[in-house]
Design an enzyme around this catalytic site. Structure first.
Site, PDB file in Angstrom:
ATOM      1  N   ASP A 159       0.833  -1.201   0.000  1.00 29.59           N
ATOM      2  CA  ASP A 159       0.000   0.000   0.000  1.00 29.59           C
ATOM      3  C   ASP A 159       0.874   1.260   0.000  1.00 29.59           C
ATOM      4  O   ASP A 159       2.105   1.169   0.063  1.00 29.59           O
ATOM      5  CB  ASP A 159      -0.911  -0.065   1.240  1.00 29.59           C
ATOM      6  CG  ASP A 159      -2.316   0.388   0.929  1.00 29.59           C
ATOM      7  OD1 ASP A 159      -2.476   1.240   0.037  1.00 29.59           O
ATOM      8  OD2 ASP A 159      -3.253  -0.097   1.587  1.00 29.59           O
ATOM      9  N   GLU A 194      -1.401   1.876  -5.068  1.00 27.76           N
ATOM     10  CA  GLU A 194      -1.375   3.327  -4.821  1.00 27.76           C
ATOM     11  C   GLU A 194      -2.627   3.968  -5.419  1.00 27.76           C
ATOM     12  O   GLU A 194      -2.678   5.151  -5.647  1.00 27.76           O
ATOM     13  CB  GLU A 194      -0.057   3.957  -5.274  1.00 27.76           C
ATOM     14  CG  GLU A 194       0.317   3.815  -6.713  1.00 27.76           C
ATOM     15  CD  GLU A 194      -0.481   4.755  -7.611  1.00 27.76           C
ATOM     16  OE1 GLU A 194      -1.409   4.239  -8.288  1.00 27.76           O
ATOM     17  OE2 GLU A 194      -0.193   5.965  -7.626  1.00 27.76           O
ATOM     18  N   TRP A 195      -3.618   3.120  -5.682  1.00 26.02           N
ATOM     19  CA  TRP A 195      -5.004   3.506  -6.008  1.00 26.02           C
ATOM     20  C   TRP A 195      -5.165   4.251  -7.339  1.00 26.02           C
ATOM     21  O   TRP A 195      -6.140   4.977  -7.544  1.00 26.02           O
ATOM     22  CB  TRP A 195      -5.610   4.356  -4.872  1.00 26.02           C
ATOM     23  CG  TRP A 195      -5.129   3.957  -3.516  1.00 26.02           C
ATOM     24  CD1 TRP A 195      -5.424   2.804  -2.867  1.00 26.02           C
ATOM     25  CD2 TRP A 195      -4.226   4.674  -2.667  1.00 26.02           C
ATOM     26  NE1 TRP A 195      -4.781   2.759  -1.664  1.00 26.02           N
ATOM     27  CE2 TRP A 195      -4.033   3.892  -1.511  1.00 26.02           C
ATOM     28  CE3 TRP A 195      -3.565   5.906  -2.769  1.00 26.02           C
ATOM     29  CZ2 TRP A 195      -3.196   4.296  -0.472  1.00 26.02           C
ATOM     30  CZ3 TRP A 195      -2.734   6.303  -1.727  1.00 26.02           C
ATOM     31  CH2 TRP A 195      -2.559   5.513  -0.605  1.00 26.02           C
ATOM     32  N   GLY A 196      -4.203   4.107  -8.239  1.00 30.89           N
ATOM     33  CA  GLY A 196      -4.335   4.764  -9.545  1.00 30.89           C
ATOM     34  C   GLY A 196      -3.992   6.241  -9.530  1.00 30.89           C
ATOM     35  O   GLY A 196      -4.058   6.909 -10.560  1.00 30.89           O
ATOM     36  N   ASP A 197      -3.586   6.756  -8.369  1.00 34.16           N
ATOM     37  CA  ASP A 197      -3.385   8.207  -8.257  1.00 34.16           C
ATOM     38  C   ASP A 197      -2.238   8.726  -9.111  1.00 34.16           C
ATOM     39  O   ASP A 197      -2.233   9.890  -9.504  1.00 34.16           O
ATOM     40  CB  ASP A 197      -3.128   8.596  -6.785  1.00 34.16           C
ATOM     41  CG  ASP A 197      -4.399   8.487  -5.953  1.00 34.16           C
ATOM     42  OD1 ASP A 197      -5.446   8.073  -6.501  1.00 34.16           O
ATOM     43  OD2 ASP A 197      -4.350   8.802  -4.743  1.00 34.16           O
ATOM     44  N   ASP A 217     -10.595   2.841  -3.157  1.00 32.73           N
ATOM     45  CA  ASP A 217     -11.188   1.601  -2.611  1.00 32.73           C
ATOM     46  C   ASP A 217     -12.643   1.429  -3.038  1.00 32.73           C
ATOM     47  O   ASP A 217     -13.443   2.360  -2.958  1.00 32.73           O
ATOM     48  CB  ASP A 217     -11.175   1.652  -1.074  1.00 32.73           C
ATOM     49  CG  ASP A 217      -9.771   1.557  -0.513  1.00 32.73           C
ATOM     50  OD1 ASP A 217      -8.810   1.525  -1.312  1.00 32.73           O
ATOM     51  OD2 ASP A 217      -9.640   1.518   0.718  1.00 32.73           O
TER      52      ASP A 217
HETATM   53  C1  GLA Z   1      -6.069   0.992   1.714  1.00 32.43           C
HETATM   54  C2  GLA Z   1      -6.237  -0.025   0.599  1.00 32.43           C
HETATM   55  C3  GLA Z   1      -7.298  -1.037   1.001  1.00 32.43           C
HETATM   56  C4  GLA Z   1      -6.874  -1.713   2.298  1.00 32.43           C
HETATM   57  C5  GLA Z   1      -6.654  -0.684   3.386  1.00 32.43           C
HETATM   58  C6  GLA Z   1      -6.035  -1.302   4.633  1.00 32.43           C
HETATM   59  O1  GLA Z   1      -7.202   1.769   1.871  1.00 32.43           O
HETATM   60  O2  GLA Z   1      -6.558   0.603  -0.603  1.00 32.43           O
HETATM   61  O3  GLA Z   1      -7.494  -1.987  -0.025  1.00 32.43           O
HETATM   62  O4  GLA Z   1      -5.723  -2.460   2.066  1.00 32.43           O
HETATM   63  O5  GLA Z   1      -5.777   0.339   2.942  1.00 32.43           O
HETATM   64  O6  GLA Z   1      -5.784  -0.371   5.637  1.00 32.43           O
END
Ligand code: GLA
Length: 421
Positions: A159, A194-197, A217
Site C-alpha cells: 500500500d 497506490e489507487w491509480g493516483d 477503494d
Molecule cells: C487501503 C487499501 C485497502 C486496504 C486498506 C487497509 O485503503 O486501498 O485496499 O488495504 O488500505 O488499511
C-alpha cells in the site's frame, strides 16, 4: 598481459557478469509472466469483510471454506491477509505478527493453507505505517522481504498510505520492495496499491509489480451519486462498481500476461455488511448488480478477489462467484482486456477476443429502468454469423449476425460468440 589487456579482460568479465544478472532477472520475470501471473490472480482477501479485526482462527476457517465451498476448485487460490496482522518489530527489527491475533505465527498459517493447496498473501506499505496505522516496511524492505520469504508467503499487497505523493518517489519505493522480493529467494507476487493516483498502468510493471490498483477503494454500492471527472475524487465520495468500470475502460492496452489492472475486490455477497466496504454509501448492491460486477471484472481481466464470508455463502452468491464459464473469460490465456466498443449514457458494450477465436461480449444497461437493446455484431467489427452462448443462462440463445433483447436496470449480459460462417 599488459595493463591495457588486463583492463579489457576485466571489463569483458564485468559485461558477462552484468549480462548474466540481466538474463537471470529476465528469466525470473518471464517465469512470473508465463506461470505465476499469466492470467489475473484469483483469491479471497480479508479487508472488506473483516477490516483489521482478523485472527488466525477466522482465517483458517476461511481456508477450510475456500475448499468446501468450491472456491478453490473454481480457481480462487490465494488467501490474502490485508492490513492489521502486524505486531511491530522485535529486538532485531524483524517484523512480527500480532501475538494475540496470530499466536502461532504466519509461517504456521502458511503451512496450514498450503496443505490445502492455497497460497498465502500478506500486506505492507511503502511508509513507516500502513493505512490502518500498523508497522510498515519503509527502510526495512530487504529485511521484510526475507522475513515474508522465510514464512513461505506467496503474495504481497503493498500500500501507499503515509508516503509522499509524487510519482518519482512512488516508483522508487515500489521498485525497492520489488527488488527485495526478487532477492528474497522466494517467488512472491507483488501487488501495487497506490489507487491509480499516479497512473501506475504506465510504470508499475517496470517497477516490478504484477498487478496495480487503478482506483480508490471499492465500496459495496453500484455507483456514487456525485459526478466526478478525476478518479482521485472517488477517495472521498466512494467508488462503486460502475465508477471503477469507468476508470478502467480506457486502460485495456496496459494489461496482459504478467501485469494486470487491479479493479479492487469483488463486493459480491457482502450484501450491505458494514465494514470498510460499508463506508461512503456502501449499503449494498442488488443481485443483478453483483452479477454485473462479476461479468465486468471478468471481461476486463481484473484479478478476481472475493471478500465475502465464504463460511456462510448463500446460493445466489455461489451462483455468481462459481460460474466457471464466466471465470474462463477472465482466465482466458490470450490475456486481452476487453475494450469498450459502445459508450453512451444508457449502454456500454465491451468486447474481448479469446484464445480459441471466440469473442466475449458484455452488454451493460447503465439506466435505472429496464430497457430494450439491439446490436449488429458488425458494430463491434465482427463479420459473419455467430452462435450466442449466454454465460449466465448457460445455454445457446441464438445464432446470426445480431442480437436484440431486454436488460433489467444495471444488468450485464455476458455472451460467448462462436463463428459459424
Ligand atoms: C487501503 C487499501 C485497502 C486496504 C486498506 C487497509 O485503503 O486501498 O485496499 O488495504 O488500505 O488499511
Amino acid at each position: 598481459m599488459n595493463t591495457k589487456q588486463k583492463a579489457r579482460t576485466a571489463i569483458h568479465c564485468l559485461a558477462i557478469f552484468l549480462n548474466l544478472i540481466s538474463i537471470t532477472a529476465h528469466a525470473q520475470n518471464a517465469h512470473y509472466d508465463a506461470v505465476l501471473v499469466a492470467t489475473p490472480p484469483m483469491g479471497w482477501m480479508t479487508w472488506n469483510y473483516f477490516g483489521d479485526k482478523i485472527n488466525e482462527k477466522d482465517i483458517k476457517e476461511m481456508a477450510d471454506a475456500m475448499v468446501s465451498s468450491g472456491m478453490l476448485d473454481a480457481g480462487y487460490h490465494y488467501l490474502m491477509i490485508d492490513d492489521g496482522w502486524q505486531g511491530g518489530r522485535d529486538s532485531k527489527n524483524e517484523m512480527i505478527p500480532d501475538p494475540v491475533k496470530f499466536p502461532s505465527g504466519i509461517k504456521a498459517l502458511a503451512a496450514y493453507v498450503h496443505s490445502k493447496g492455497i497460497k498465502l498473501g500478506v500486506y505492507s506499505d511503502a511508509a513507516q505505517l500502513t493505512c490502518g496505522g500498523y508497522t510498515a516496511s519503509l527502510n526495512f524492505e530487504e529485511q521484510d522481504a526475507k522475513t515474508f520469504a522465510s514464512w513461505d508467503v506467496d503474495y504481497l499487497k503493498y500500500d501507499y498510505c503515509g508516503a509522499p505523493s509524487d510519482s518519482i518517489t512512488a516508483k522508487a519505493r515500489y521498485k525497492k520492495m520489488a527488488d527485495a522480493l526478487h532477492n528474497s529467494g522466494r517467488e512472491i507476487v507483488f501487488g501495487i496499491c497506490e489507487w491509480g493516483d499516479r497512473k501506475p498502468w504506465l510504470w508499475a510493471k517496470n517497477a516490478g509489480g504484477q498487478l496495480w490498483r487503478i482506483s480508490a477503494d471499492i465500496r459495496d454500492k453500484w455507483k456514487t451519486d456525485k459526478p466526478w471527472t478525476d478518479q482521485r475524487e472517488l477517495h472521498t465520495i466512494g467508488a462503486g462498481v460502475l465508477d471503477i468500470v469507468d476508470v478502467n475502460a480506457d486502460l485495456a492496452p496496459f494489461a496482459g500476461p504478467g501485469g494486470w489492472n487491479d479493479l479492487d475486490m469483488l463486493v459480491i455477497g457482502l450484501n450491505g455488511r458494514k465494514g470498510p466496504s460499508g463506508d461512503l454509501g456502501g449499503t449494498g448492491c442488488s443481485p443483478t448488480e453483483y452479477q454485473s460486477q462479476m461479468s465486468l471484472w471478468s471481461i476486463m481481466n481484473a484479478p478476481l478477489i472475493a471478500t465475502n464470508d465464504l463460511r456462510t455463502m448463500d446460493d445466489a452468491t455461489k451462483r455468481i462467484l462459481l460460474n466457471k464459464e464466466v471465470i474462463a473469460i477472465n482466465q482466458d490465456p490470450l490475456g486481452k482486456q476487453a475494450e469498450r466498443k459502445v459508450k453512451n449514457r444508457d449502454w456500454n458494450v465491451f468486447m474481448k477476443p479469446l484464445k480459441n477465436g471466440d469473442y466475449a461480449v458484455a452488454i451493460l444497461n447503465r439506466n435505472s429502468s429496464e430497457k430494450a437493446f439491439s446490436i449488429d455484431w458488425k458494430e463491434l467489427g465482427l463479420n459473419g454469423s455467430y452462435t450466442i452462448n449466454d454465460l449466465w443462462l448457460k445455454k445457446d440463445i441464438g445464432k446470426g449476425k445480431k442480437w436484440a433483447g431486454k436488460l433489467q436496470s444495471h444488468e450485464t449480459k455476458l455472451f460467448r460468440l462462436k463463428k459459424v460462417s
